[in-house]
Design a protein around this motif. Structure first.
Motif, PDB file in Angstrom:
ATOM      1  N   THR A  62       0.823  -1.213   0.000  1.00  0.00           N
ATOM      2  CA  THR A  62       0.000   0.000   0.000  1.00  0.00           C
ATOM      3  C   THR A  62       0.854   1.259   0.000  1.00  0.00           C
ATOM      4  OG1 THR A  62      -0.132   0.039   2.426  1.00  0.00           O
ATOM      5  CG2 THR A  62      -1.844  -1.183   1.248  1.00  0.00           C
ATOM      6  N   ALA A  63       2.143   1.147   0.376  1.00  0.00           N
ATOM      7  CA  ALA A  63       3.037   2.306   0.411  1.00  0.00           C
ATOM      8  C   ALA A  63       4.015   2.320  -0.752  1.00  0.00           C
ATOM      9  CB  ALA A  63       3.796   2.342   1.737  1.00  0.00           C
ATOM     10  N   GLY A  64       3.860   1.400  -1.710  1.00  0.00           N
ATOM     11  CA  GLY A  64       4.692   1.428  -2.896  1.00  0.00           C
ATOM     12  C   GLY A  64       5.806   0.400  -2.910  1.00  0.00           C
ATOM     13  N   ALA A  65       6.540   0.371  -4.020  1.00  0.00           N
ATOM     14  CA  ALA A  65       7.565  -0.647  -4.249  1.00  0.00           C
ATOM     15  C   ALA A  65       8.719  -0.551  -3.258  1.00  0.00           C
ATOM     16  CB  ALA A  65       8.094  -0.528  -5.680  1.00  0.00           C
ATOM     17  N   ALA A  66       9.125   0.658  -2.893  1.00  0.00           N
ATOM     18  CA  ALA A  66      10.249   0.810  -1.956  1.00  0.00           C
ATOM     19  C   ALA A  66       9.906   0.222  -0.593  1.00  0.00           C
ATOM     20  CB  ALA A  66      10.620   2.288  -1.817  1.00  0.00           C
ATOM     21  N   ALA A  67       8.698   0.486  -0.125  1.00  0.00           N
ATOM     22  CA  ALA A  67       8.253  -0.066   1.161  1.00  0.00           C
ATOM     23  C   ALA A  67       8.175  -1.581   1.091  1.00  0.00           C
ATOM     24  CB  ALA A  67       6.892   0.523   1.542  1.00  0.00           C
ATOM     25  N   LEU A  68       7.663  -2.107  -0.015  1.00  0.00           N
ATOM     26  CA  LEU A  68       7.513  -3.553  -0.168  1.00  0.00           C
ATOM     27  C   LEU A  68       8.865  -4.249  -0.167  1.00  0.00           C
ATOM     28  CD1 LEU A  68       5.733  -6.009  -0.658  1.00  0.00           C
ATOM     29  CD2 LEU A  68       5.785  -5.490  -3.104  1.00  0.00           C
ATOM     30  N   ALA A  69       9.857  -3.674  -0.853  1.00  0.00           N
ATOM     31  CA  ALA A  69      11.185  -4.294  -0.912  1.00  0.00           C
ATOM     32  C   ALA A  69      11.811  -4.394   0.472  1.00  0.00           C
ATOM     33  CB  ALA A  69      12.087  -3.482  -1.846  1.00  0.00           C
ATOM     34  N   VAL A  70      11.730  -3.326   1.250  1.00  0.00           N
ATOM     35  CA  VAL A  70      12.286  -3.344   2.609  1.00  0.00           C
ATOM     36  C   VAL A  70      11.513  -4.320   3.486  1.00  0.00           C
ATOM     37  CG1 VAL A  70      12.662  -1.973   4.696  1.00  0.00           C
ATOM     38  CG2 VAL A  70      13.161  -0.986   2.453  1.00  0.00           C
ATOM     39  N   ALA A  71      10.197  -4.301   3.377  1.00  0.00           N
ATOM     40  CA  ALA A  71       9.359  -5.147   4.232  1.00  0.00           C
ATOM     41  C   ALA A  71       9.673  -6.620   4.021  1.00  0.00           C
ATOM     42  CB  ALA A  71       7.877  -4.872   3.947  1.00  0.00           C
ATOM     43  N   VAL A  72       9.820  -7.038   2.776  1.00  0.00           N
ATOM     44  CA  VAL A  72      10.058  -8.451   2.480  1.00  0.00           C
ATOM     45  C   VAL A  72      11.398  -8.905   3.050  1.00  0.00           C
ATOM     46  CG1 VAL A  72      10.485 -10.099   0.623  1.00  0.00           C
ATOM     47  CG2 VAL A  72       8.558  -8.527   0.467  1.00  0.00           C
ATOM     48  N   VAL A  73      12.439  -8.097   2.898  1.00  0.00           N
ATOM     49  CA  VAL A  73      13.752  -8.494   3.410  1.00  0.00           C
ATOM     50  C   VAL A  73      13.743  -8.559   4.937  1.00  0.00           C
ATOM     51  CG1 VAL A  73      16.197  -7.899   3.526  1.00  0.00           C
ATOM     52  CG2 VAL A  73      14.944  -7.579   1.398  1.00  0.00           C
ATOM     53  N   VAL A  74      13.125  -7.565   5.587  1.00  0.00           N
ATOM     54  CA  VAL A  74      13.049  -7.584   7.055  1.00  0.00           C
ATOM     55  C   VAL A  74      12.246  -8.790   7.520  1.00  0.00           C
ATOM     56  CG1 VAL A  74      12.144  -6.371   9.079  1.00  0.00           C
ATOM     57  CG2 VAL A  74      13.348  -5.098   7.297  1.00  0.00           C
ATOM     58  N   LYS A  75      11.138  -9.077   6.835  1.00  0.00           N
ATOM     59  CA  LYS A  75      10.310 -10.214   7.221  1.00  0.00           C
ATOM     60  C   LYS A  75      11.061 -11.525   7.048  1.00  0.00           C
ATOM     61  CE  LYS A  75       7.050 -12.827   8.375  1.00  0.00           C
ATOM     62  NZ  LYS A  75       6.755 -12.957   9.819  1.00  0.00           N
ATOM     63  N   LEU A  76      11.766 -11.679   5.934  1.00  0.00           N
ATOM     64  CA  LEU A  76      12.489 -12.926   5.701  1.00  0.00           C
ATOM     65  C   LEU A  76      13.651 -13.088   6.671  1.00  0.00           C
ATOM     66  CD1 LEU A  76      12.404 -13.155   1.807  1.00  0.00           C
ATOM     67  CD2 LEU A  76      10.970 -14.319   3.492  1.00  0.00           C
ATOM     68  N   THR A  77      14.169 -11.985   7.193  1.00  0.00           N
ATOM     69  CA  THR A  77      15.170 -12.086   8.262  1.00  0.00           C
ATOM     70  C   THR A  77      14.544 -12.704   9.505  1.00  0.00           C
ATOM     71  OG1 THR A  77      16.257 -10.113   7.394  1.00  0.00           O
ATOM     72  CG2 THR A  77      16.852 -10.801   9.620  1.00  0.00           C
ATOM     73  N   ARG A  78      13.308 -12.302   9.804  1.00  0.00           N
ATOM     74  CA  ARG A  78      12.595 -12.943  10.915  1.00  0.00           C
ATOM     75  C   ARG A  78      12.344 -14.419  10.627  1.00  0.00           C
ATOM     76  NH1 ARG A  78       7.271  -9.786  11.468  1.00  0.00           N
ATOM     77  NH2 ARG A  78       6.862 -11.267  13.156  1.00  0.00           N
ATOM     78  N   VAL A  79      11.984 -14.732   9.371  1.00  0.00           N
ATOM     79  CA  VAL A  79      11.688 -16.119   9.011  1.00  0.00           C
ATOM     80  C   VAL A  79      12.894 -17.017   9.239  1.00  0.00           C
ATOM     81  CG1 VAL A  79      11.137 -17.659   7.073  1.00  0.00           C
ATOM     82  CG2 VAL A  79       9.870 -15.527   7.369  1.00  0.00           C
ATOM     83  N   ILE A  80      14.095 -16.525   8.875  1.00  0.00           N
ATOM     84  CA  ILE A  80      15.277 -17.373   8.993  1.00  0.00           C
ATOM     85  C   ILE A  80      15.616 -17.660  10.460  1.00  0.00           C
ATOM     86  CG2 ILE A  80      17.174 -15.687   9.104  1.00  0.00           C
ATOM     87  CD1 ILE A  80      18.508 -17.347   6.856  1.00  0.00           C
ATOM     88  N   LEU A  81      15.097 -16.837  11.376  1.00  0.00           N
ATOM     89  CA  LEU A  81      15.303 -17.099  12.805  1.00  0.00           C
ATOM     90  C   LEU A  81      14.468 -18.274  13.297  1.00  0.00           C
ATOM     91  CD1 LEU A  81      15.402 -13.418  14.140  1.00  0.00           C
ATOM     92  CD2 LEU A  81      17.321 -14.997  13.860  1.00  0.00           C
ATOM     93  N   LEU A  82      13.580 -18.788  12.435  1.00  0.00           N
ATOM     94  CA  LEU A  82      12.778 -19.950  12.811  1.00  0.00           C
ATOM     95  C   LEU A  82      13.665 -21.127  13.211  1.00  0.00           C
ATOM     96  CD1 LEU A  82      10.052 -21.483  12.912  1.00  0.00           C
ATOM     97  CD2 LEU A  82      10.361 -21.967  10.473  1.00  0.00           C
ATOM     98  N   ALA A  83      14.717 -21.378  12.415  1.00  0.00           N
ATOM     99  CA  ALA A  83      15.571 -22.542  12.686  1.00  0.00           C
ATOM    100  C   ALA A  83      16.268 -22.461  14.042  1.00  0.00           C
ATOM    101  CB  ALA A  83      16.590 -22.711  11.554  1.00  0.00           C
ATOM    102  N   PRO A  84      16.983 -21.372  14.377  1.00  0.00           N
ATOM    103  CA  PRO A  84      17.628 -21.343  15.698  1.00  0.00           C
ATOM    104  C   PRO A  84      16.631 -21.340  16.863  1.00  0.00           C
ATOM    105  CG  PRO A  84      17.923 -19.246  14.543  1.00  0.00           C
ATOM    106  CD  PRO A  84      17.388 -20.213  13.553  1.00  0.00           C
ATOM    107  N   MET A  85      15.463 -20.709  16.678  1.00  0.00           N
ATOM    108  CA  MET A  85      14.493 -20.705  17.778  1.00  0.00           C
ATOM    109  C   MET A  85      13.934 -22.093  18.022  1.00  0.00           C
ATOM    110  SD  MET A  85      12.374 -17.139  17.713  1.00  0.00           S
ATOM    111  CE  MET A  85      11.733 -17.526  19.340  1.00  0.00           C
ATOM    112  N   VAL A  86      13.646 -22.813  16.944  1.00  0.00           N
ATOM    113  CA  VAL A  86      13.140 -24.182  17.091  1.00  0.00           C
ATOM    114  C   VAL A  86      14.216 -25.086  17.680  1.00  0.00           C
ATOM    115  CG1 VAL A  86      12.424 -26.205  15.759  1.00  0.00           C
ATOM    116  CG2 VAL A  86      11.355 -23.996  15.327  1.00  0.00           C
TER     117      VAL A  86
END
Length: 342
Positions: free
Chosen positions: A212-236
């Motif tokens: 909703t905030a445009g391509a620049a916001a989406l690009a940052v959001a996806v990378v930050v989110k996927l950084t959280r996703v990769i923490l799944l392995a060490p947390m588990v």
């Protein structure tokens, strides 16, 4: 899938077919609605369709009867397969491109959100297992993280239903609320994208919110989110190690520290990071992941009975809303620190 004594494998497989076909049809419908209304993530719709199927007259008897074996199979095994394929979304190069300061901030948000959400759950007198699953889903990556944590802690599939419903509800709430706050808070695209990626639960919900905030916001959001996703392995892995050391662990069959499907997730992330896979392969994998996780979420949603949820879920709903507010504040603070000049 566990088989009863005296039941042939062919009969066991055939009993799962109605539920699996129903789940596949629900995913197709969810994707169709998402195509017409892009603001509605297909995965969220899959849960909603499952909830409707569990509670509408006529269909409810089907989900609790002939379809149940297939829906249970989807909720457990297809969820794990979807987590493996989810690893192909994670590029370590993109994650490291954020810089060490941003990475440390994201790790701090995840840990604070996990601890805070678990504490809120216990404050609202939720059972420890429910609090653990809700905290994992809110802090990391929604229903996928709940499924992984339930596997390593040997938590029954039925106990994941409420946490999945709560994390879906709050993630959907974020899609509507966060864009409304962007202008009053004076957030630029980068800060809004970082806020979304740091605080919204499911990857699809992050995309729906950030775009909703445009391509620049989406690009940052996806990378930050996927950084959280990769923490799944060490947390588990940490949860599995803690479980093996817990009281009474020596008296029961101990689960692996890291389940095979989480190792598969890590392997897929490593494969994505090599750059060997073509965009066409990654696009096909994204479709497979959506189908697997969509069917799993429909299966879990179809186990939620509205009466039970209203009777047992009031405290859980309040705890989830308080946790959603906590992670939103943590994520916003981290976003401002990541982009101080934006």
């Amino acid at each position: 899938m566990r088989q009863c004594r005296g039941v042939s494998p062919n009969k066991s497989v055939s009993s799962a077919v109605p539920g699996l076909l129903g789940a596949a049809a629900a995913v197709a419908a969810a994707v169709g609605v998402h195509f017409l209304l892009p603001a509605l993530p297909a995965m969220t719709l899959a849960v909603v369709f499952g909830l409707l199927a569990a509670n509408l007259p006529g269909v409810a008897a089907w989900t609790s009867g002939p379809a149940r074996p297939g829906l249970d199979f989807a909720g457990k095994h297809l969820m794990r397969a979807g987590i493996v394929v989810l690893g192909l979304k994670v590029s370590l190069g993109d994650v490291l491109g954020l810089g060490w300061a941003a990475l440390l901030l994201i790790v701090a948000v995840v840990l604070a959100a996990f601890a805070g959400t678990y504490g809120i759950g216990r404050l609202f007198r939720l059972p420890p297992r429910t609090s653990l699953l809700v905290a994992t889903g809110f802090a990391v990556c929604g229903a996928s993280a709940i499924g992984a944590m339930a596997a390593v802690r040997r938590i029954r599939q039925e106990e994941t239903v409420l946490p999945v419903a709560l994390v879906t509800l709050c993630g959907t709430l974020a899609i509507g609320v966060l864009p409304l706050l962007a202008r009053p808070l004076g957030l630029g695209p980068e800060i809004f994208g970082a806020w979304t990626g740091a605080s919204v639960h499911d990857v699809g919900q992050v995309v729906a919110t950030a775009q909703t905030a445009g391509a620049a916001a989406l690009a940052v959001a996806v990378v930050v989110k996927l950084t959280r996703v990769i923490l799944l392995a060490p947390m588990v892995a940490a949860a599995g190690f803690h479980h093996r050391l817990g009281p009474g662990a020596e008296d029961v069959k101990r689960p692996p520290v890291i389940p095979l499907f989480v190792l598969g997730f890590v392997a897929m992330a490593g494969l994505r990071s090599t750059g060997w896979l073509s965009p066409a392969v990654l696009d096909a994998a994204a479709v497979v992941q959506d189908v697997l996780l969509g069917m799993a979420l429909f299966g879990l949603g179809s186990a939620v009975r509205a009466g039970q949820l209203l009777h047992t879920g009031a405290r859980a709903l309040l705890a989830a809303l308080a946790s959603w507010l906590l992670i939103a504040v943590l994520g916003l603070a981290a976003a401002f620190l990541m982009f101080p000049s934006a």
